[in-house]
Design an enzyme around this catalytic site. Structure first.
Site, PDB file in Angstrom:
ATOM      1  CB  CYS A   4     -30.193   5.988 -33.073  1.00  0.00           C
ATOM      2  SG  CYS A   4     -28.406   6.158 -32.992  1.00  0.00           S
TER       3      CYS A   4
ATOM      4  CG  HIS B  20     -31.660   6.243 -29.203  1.00  0.00           C
ATOM      5  ND1 HIS B  20     -31.055   5.015 -29.357  1.00  0.00           N
ATOM      6  CD2 HIS B  20     -30.743   7.179 -29.558  1.00  0.00           C
ATOM      7  CE1 HIS B  20     -29.816   5.200 -29.795  1.00  0.00           C
ATOM      8  NE2 HIS B  20     -29.600   6.494 -29.925  1.00  0.00           N
TER       9      HIS B  20
ATOM     10  CG  ASN C 298     -26.091   5.263 -29.066  1.00  0.00           C
ATOM     11  OD1 ASN C 298     -26.817   4.409 -29.560  1.00  0.00           O
ATOM     12  ND2 ASN C 298     -26.048   6.513 -29.506  1.00  0.00           N
TER      13      ASN C 298
HETATM   14  N1  ACO Z   1     -13.143  12.223 -22.087  1.00  0.00           N
HETATM   15  C1  ACO Z   1     -12.682  13.393 -21.642  1.00  0.00           C
HETATM   16  N2  ACO Z   1     -12.902  14.550 -22.269  1.00  0.00           N
HETATM   17  C2  ACO Z   1     -13.608  14.509 -23.412  1.00  0.00           C
HETATM   18  C3  ACO Z   1     -14.118  13.321 -23.937  1.00  0.00           C
HETATM   19  C4  ACO Z   1     -13.865  12.138 -23.246  1.00  0.00           C
HETATM   20  N3  ACO Z   1     -14.309  10.935 -23.655  1.00  0.00           N
HETATM   21  N4  ACO Z   1     -14.795  13.604 -25.078  1.00  0.00           N
HETATM   22  C5  ACO Z   1     -14.703  14.924 -25.259  1.00  0.00           C
HETATM   23  N5  ACO Z   1     -13.979  15.477 -24.259  1.00  0.00           N
HETATM   24  C6  ACO Z   1     -13.638  16.871 -24.063  1.00  0.00           C
HETATM   25  C7  ACO Z   1     -13.650  17.645 -25.342  1.00  0.00           C
HETATM   26  O1  ACO Z   1     -12.413  17.485 -26.010  1.00  0.00           O
HETATM   27  C8  ACO Z   1     -13.848  19.053 -24.848  1.00  0.00           C
HETATM   28  O2  ACO Z   1     -12.617  19.538 -24.379  1.00  0.00           O
HETATM   29  P1  ACO Z   1     -12.193  21.072 -24.679  1.00  0.00           P
HETATM   30  O3  ACO Z   1     -13.247  21.895 -23.995  1.00  0.00           O
HETATM   31  O4  ACO Z   1     -10.852  21.147 -24.068  1.00  0.00           O
HETATM   32  O5  ACO Z   1     -12.235  21.199 -26.174  1.00  0.00           O
HETATM   33  C9  ACO Z   1     -14.754  18.861 -23.625  1.00  0.00           C
HETATM   34  O6  ACO Z   1     -14.637  17.481 -23.249  1.00  0.00           O
HETATM   35  C10 ACO Z   1     -16.200  19.182 -23.907  1.00  0.00           C
HETATM   36  O7  ACO Z   1     -16.561  18.545 -25.118  1.00  0.00           O
HETATM   37  P2  ACO Z   1     -18.032  18.637 -25.658  1.00  0.00           P
HETATM   38  O8  ACO Z   1     -18.129  17.840 -26.891  1.00  0.00           O
HETATM   39  O9  ACO Z   1     -18.460  20.057 -25.718  1.00  0.00           O
HETATM   40  O10 ACO Z   1     -18.825  17.913 -24.472  1.00  0.00           O
HETATM   41  P3  ACO Z   1     -20.372  17.750 -24.262  1.00  0.00           P
HETATM   42  O11 ACO Z   1     -20.734  18.203 -22.928  1.00  0.00           O
HETATM   43  O12 ACO Z   1     -21.150  18.261 -25.419  1.00  0.00           O
HETATM   44  O13 ACO Z   1     -20.523  16.159 -24.261  1.00  0.00           O
HETATM   45  C11 ACO Z   1     -21.195  14.400 -25.746  1.00  0.00           C
HETATM   46  C12 ACO Z   1     -20.127  15.421 -25.383  1.00  0.00           C
HETATM   47  C13 ACO Z   1     -21.311  13.418 -24.583  1.00  0.00           C
HETATM   48  C14 ACO Z   1     -20.793  13.660 -26.998  1.00  0.00           C
HETATM   49  C15 ACO Z   1     -22.550  15.108 -25.943  1.00  0.00           C
HETATM   50  O14 ACO Z   1     -22.411  16.218 -26.807  1.00  0.00           O
HETATM   51  C16 ACO Z   1     -23.597  14.180 -26.499  1.00  0.00           C
HETATM   52  O15 ACO Z   1     -24.016  13.268 -25.855  1.00  0.00           O
HETATM   53  N6  ACO Z   1     -24.074  14.452 -27.677  1.00  0.00           N
HETATM   54  C17 ACO Z   1     -25.074  13.605 -28.294  1.00  0.00           C
HETATM   55  C18 ACO Z   1     -24.381  12.726 -29.207  1.00  0.00           C
HETATM   56  C19 ACO Z   1     -24.900  11.335 -29.246  1.00  0.00           C
HETATM   57  O16 ACO Z   1     -25.415  10.788 -28.315  1.00  0.00           O
HETATM   58  N7  ACO Z   1     -24.708  10.739 -30.398  1.00  0.00           N
HETATM   59  C20 ACO Z   1     -25.042   9.423 -30.607  1.00  0.00           C
HETATM   60  C21 ACO Z   1     -25.762   9.226 -31.878  1.00  0.00           C
HETATM   61  S1  ACO Z   1     -27.149  10.244 -32.002  1.00  0.00           S
HETATM   62  C22 ACO Z   1     -28.099   9.651 -30.908  1.00  0.00           C
HETATM   63  O17 ACO Z   1     -28.001   8.523 -30.593  1.00  0.00           O
HETATM   64  C23 ACO Z   1     -29.061  10.543 -30.305  1.00  0.00           C
END
Ligand code: ACO
Length: 338
Positions: free
Chosen positions: A122, A265, A295
């Site tokens: 990214c 980003h 993204n």
């Molecule tokens: N729909 C419904 N539920 C979901 C989904 C979905 N699409 N995805 C995950 N869940 C569930 C998980 O299974 C988990 O359930 P559980 O508690 O029963 O195990 C719950 O939601 C919470 O999951 P987390 O991963 O803890 O959720 P979080 O609040 O951290 O959000 C996310 C997840 C959106 C991926 C966040 O961590 C994030 O944005 N991280 C940054 C990652 C990113 O943007 N990466 C891209 C590349 S790097 C960059 O560009 C910066």
């Protein structure tokens, strides 16, 4: 790594044209909920994303890149023959080789260009911008075409709700030139870049390359798709982007108060809000279009820059802060005057 045009060089590198392209097919959060166990409410509240674009089967990254490039070249008023450097930032190249930049060269007819790709996930576009500046500042090249382009749909595991809802396809491009005019519009004031390979495992596509070729035995586990530790990635993204932004501002002799628009980003609205909060930049000075595209990795910043320019959200003379974070981990920030 840090660089500042004014400290060592007499010329000024400027962006003289921007362009972007996204595929026509829209995939909404409701469409996603028909594929995996998710909902519009979950995706919107956790990420801010409402829909993303998905490229056609016969549309490769170089097609998206070339479409964005043509618009940037038209805006800059340059011809294909004028371009003597093409850098494509991508983690979804058309092929392992030749480089996507070579395919773009062919599609544009940019026969005078030297062409290569950059892999910094990214952060790729801002890395490419800095690499291009070195070529221009040194006088080795005159007119650079810098593109961030991704067909991330080709790396998505459509059964993994943790990742498949986050990404989309698109491309953004800029044309950059060096001039003797100190106050040239679109000029870059400063740039910082950093990497930490110790954290490589947190965000990766582990298979399909030399360390883990696809075999009949491993193909079922889909190693050639995106694997991510979302929470850890989130934390590092906020910390690193804030630090990089601070460094780039200091190097440019600016403070957060001077910023007219942050072009971050576009990964997650919560990451962007956290950065704006920590920097002390109000929401209206933070550009966000991830609700439309998700993204798109290396493409997010050049697409956002092009949209901000064409929609009038930024105007000539504005101070822009661009900041990115991605797999590697890698990060980068650039301050410029539009
Ligand atoms: N729909 C419904 N539920 C979901 C989904 C979905 N699409 N995805 C995950 N869940 C569930 C998980 O299974 C988990 O359930 P559980 O508690 O029963 O195990 C719950 O939601 C919470 O999951 P987390 O991963 O803890 O959720 P979080 O609040 O951290 O959000 C996310 C997840 C959106 C991926 C966040 O961590 C994030 O944005 N991280 C940054 C990652 C990113 O943007 N990466 C891209 C590349 S790097 C960059 O560009 C910066």
């Amino acid at each position: 790594m840090q660089s500042n045009d004014k400290s060592r060089h007499s010329c000024t590198c400027s962006i003289i044209g921007t362009g972007s392209y996204v595929p026509v097919r829209v995939m909404t959060n409701d469409d996603m909920s028909k594929i995996v166990d998710t909902s519009d409410e979950w995706i919107t509240s956790r990420t801010g994303i409402k829909e993303r674009r998905i490229a056609a089967a016969d549309e490769a990254t170089s097609d998206l890149a070339s479409n964005a490039a043509r618009k940037a070249m038209e805006a800059a008023g340059v011809t294909a023959e004028d371009i003597d450097l093409i850098i494509v930032a991508t983690v979804t190249p058309d092929m392992f080789f030749p480089s996507t930049a070579c395919f773009v060269q062919k599609k544009l007819g940019a026969t005078n260009a030297v062409c290569f790709d950059i892999s910094a996930a990214c952060s790729g576009f801002l890395y490419a911008l800095t690499v291009a500046r070195q070529f221009l500042n040194s006088g080795a090249r005159k007119t650079a075409l810098i593109i961030g382009a991704e067909k991330l749909s080709s790396l998505i595991n459509w059964t993994d709700r943790n990742t498949c809802v986050l990404f989309g396809d698109g491309a953004g491009a800029v044309v950059m030139r060096c001039s003797d005019a100190e106050n040239a519009p679109g000029r870059v004031l400063s740039a910082v870049m950093g990497s930490d390979g110790n954290l490589a495992d947190l965000l990766k596509v582990p298979g399909g390359a030399s360390s883990c070729p696809i075999t009949p035995e491993n193909v079922e586990s889909r190693p050639n798709t995106i694997h991510m530790e979302g929470r850890e990635t989130f934390k590092h993204a906020v910390t690193r982007m804030c630090h990089a932004a601070d460094q780039a501002l200091t190097m440019a002799g600016k403070t957060a108060k001077d910023i007219d628009m942050v072009i971050p980003h576009q990964a997650n609205a919560r990451i962007i809000s956290a950065i704006a909060d920590r920097l002390g930049v109000p929401e209206e000075k933070t550009f966000m279009n991830l609700q439309k595209y998700g993204n798109t990795s290396a493409a997010t910043i050049p697409v956002a820059l092009d949209e901000a320019h064409r929609s009038g959200r930024i105007k000539r003379g504005d101070v822009l802060l661009m900041v990115a974070f991605g797999g590697g981990f890698t990060w980068a920030s650039t301050v410029m005057v539009w």
